[in-house]
Design an enzyme around this catalytic site. Structure first.
Site, PDB file in Angstrom:
ATOM      1  N   ASP A 101       0.840  -1.208   0.000  1.00 15.02           N
ATOM      2  CA  ASP A 101       0.000   0.000   0.000  1.00 15.02           C
ATOM      3  C   ASP A 101       0.871   1.253   0.000  1.00 15.02           C
ATOM      4  O   ASP A 101       0.569   2.239  -0.679  1.00 15.02           O
ATOM      5  CB  ASP A 101      -0.935  -0.013   1.224  1.00 15.02           C
ATOM      6  CG  ASP A 101      -1.796  -1.258   1.241  1.00 15.02           C
ATOM      7  OD1 ASP A 101      -2.360  -1.592   0.185  1.00 15.02           O
ATOM      8  OD2 ASP A 101      -1.902  -1.905   2.297  1.00 15.02           O
TER       9      ASP A 101
ATOM     10  N   HIS B 284      -5.413  -3.633   5.464  1.00 14.19           N
ATOM     11  CA  HIS B 284      -5.050  -3.948   4.077  1.00 14.19           C
ATOM     12  C   HIS B 284      -6.243  -4.488   3.303  1.00 14.19           C
ATOM     13  O   HIS B 284      -6.240  -5.632   2.854  1.00 14.19           O
ATOM     14  CB  HIS B 284      -3.879  -4.933   4.035  1.00 14.19           C
ATOM     15  CG  HIS B 284      -3.462  -5.272   2.632  1.00 14.19           C
ATOM     16  ND1 HIS B 284      -2.910  -4.353   1.772  1.00 14.19           N
ATOM     17  CD2 HIS B 284      -3.561  -6.418   1.920  1.00 14.19           C
ATOM     18  CE1 HIS B 284      -2.682  -4.915   0.616  1.00 14.19           C
ATOM     19  NE2 HIS B 284      -3.080  -6.176   0.660  1.00 14.19           N
TER      20      HIS B 284
END
Ligand SMILES: NC(=O)C1=CN([C@@H]2O[C@H](COP(=O)(O)OP(=O)(O)OC[C@H]3O[C@@H](n4cnc5c(N)ncnc54)[C@H](O)[C@@H]3O)[C@@H](O)[C@H]2O)C=CC1
Ligand SMILES: O=C([O-])CC(=O)C(=O)O
Length: 352
Positions: free
Chosen positions: A189, A216
């Protein structure tokens, strides 16, 4: 100098659990070197023959901090091991195949990286992987608790928001839980955020650092654009575009691969960047700071991704979120709501 027959006998006593077919029975230069105790860390990749596992294994083999690299999978690990072991870098590579070899794969490891499990297909959420991957992660963590309870564990298998709580529960039940040593890998990310933000700003992504907190999956991925380095400001339209693109980066790849899996190459890059940070921390290097999904008191939730400082014992400091703007505060509330459910699902899976 040992005579040749004696050398072969000595090496034979330390058989590679899965020697490649071309090797003389019991004779492996790799084992010979490993016995010499070259400096560095022992790292296992679990799920090493998969889409992430293979490039991750290659990149770890190139890491000078790794002295021994164990490659475990339930399929195809001998081939991947033979292939990677020909690279003329320092790490000694050994392959392990199937549950009977899991304990050998894990014993003595300093760091275990887990990309084992099924990936998404278009139309699926990460949570749709829970039914298969939860059991896989549980079994693997039982092995870690037994064979290398002091290892740092990097969990990549999705849904990370649930698999990390599963791992924690397994370790608690085994009496080995050390919250500093269990980390969910959210590095991709950050990697995506740096890339997409750099594109918008016309910068080199290597000069950009965007903290990404929360978890996530979807709205739990919360980029803190207000805290970007170097400091920059964004229009509301840029903020909306960037947040959405970062939150949906995984889906963007799943759709582009059209049924052939999810991110593997960028994930292997992110995983090795993160594992390397853990190894630098273990070595005692100063100021190793990355984002990770960890056991945390930064919010009221038991797990949360935020910036952490890595050291000899794993996570040595968890940084507070810092000042958030209105957009980020709203995002944080949405993230926490979904995270609470995913964490509870993981905990409940082990407790039931
Ligand atoms: N944390 C993150 O940012 C990301 C996580 N992922 C997740 O990583 C996982 C793996 O993805 P891919 O490598 O693309 O999948 P893949 O299907 O290509 O590879 C998975 C590997 O795991 C192995 N495996 C299955 N059960 C196992 C067990 N019990 N023990 C050891 N190995 C086992 C398989 O044999 C296979 O080689 C998926 O759950 C995916 O969603 C993927 C991308 C990013
Ligand atoms: O989206 C997926 O399923 C894989 C993943 O976690 C990512 O690429 O961030």
């Amino acid at each position: 100098m040992q005579r040749s027959a004696e050398r072969i006998a000595t090496i034979s006593a330390h058989l590679n659990p899965s020697p490649s077919s071309h090797q003389m029975e019991g004779l492996s230069a790799a084992n010979c070197r490993a016995k010499g105790g070259s400096p560095g860390f022992k790292v296992a990749i679990v799920g090493a023959a998969g889409g992430i596992g293979q490039p991750l294994a290659m990149l770890m083999k190139m890491n000078p901090l790794v002295s021994v690299l164990h490659l475990y999978d339930v399929a195809n690990s001998p081939g991947v091991t033979a292939d990677i072991s020909h690279m003329d870098t320092g790490a000694v590579v050994r392959g392990f195949l199937g549950p009977q070899q899991l304990e050998d794969a894990l014993t003595g490891m300093d760091l275990v990286v887990i990309p084992a499990g099924v990936p998404r297909k278009p139309g699926m959420t990460r949570d749709d992987l829970f039914n298969i991957n939860a059991g896989i992660v549980k079994t693997l963590c039982e092995g870690i608790a037994k064979c290398c309870p002091k290892a740092i564990v990097n969990i990549i298998s999705n849904p990370v928001n649930s698999t990390v709580p599963i791992a924690a529960e397994v370790f608690k039940m085994a009496g080995t839980f050390d919250p500093r040593r269990l980390l969910g890998v959210t590095m991709l990310d950050v990697v995506r955020a740096n890339t997409f933000v750099a594109e918008v700003l016309g910068l080199d992504p290597r000069e950009v650092n965007v903290p990404v907190v929360g978890g996530h999956a979807g709205v739990t991925i919360l980029p803190l654009l207000s805290q970007i380095k170097p400091p920059c400001s964004f229009t509301p339209a840029e903020t909306e575009y960037l947040t959405s693109r970062i939150q949906n980066g995984g889906t963007e790849v799943v759709e582009a691969k059209a049924g052939a899996g999810s991110a593997t190459l960028s994930m292997a890059y992110a995983a090795v960047k993160f594992a390397d940070a853990c190894l630098h921390g273990l070595r005692g290097d100063a100021a190793i700071i990355q984002c990770a999904f960890v056991s945390s008191q930064v919010t009221e939730l038991p797990f949360f991704a935020s910036k952490v400082r890595l050291g000899r014992s794993g996570v040595e400091e968890i940084f507070p979120l810092g000042p958030l703007n209105e957009y980020e505060r709203t995002g944080l509330e949405k993230a926490k709501k979904e995270l609470a459910t995913s964490i509870q699902k993981g905990v409940g899976f082990v407790k039931k």
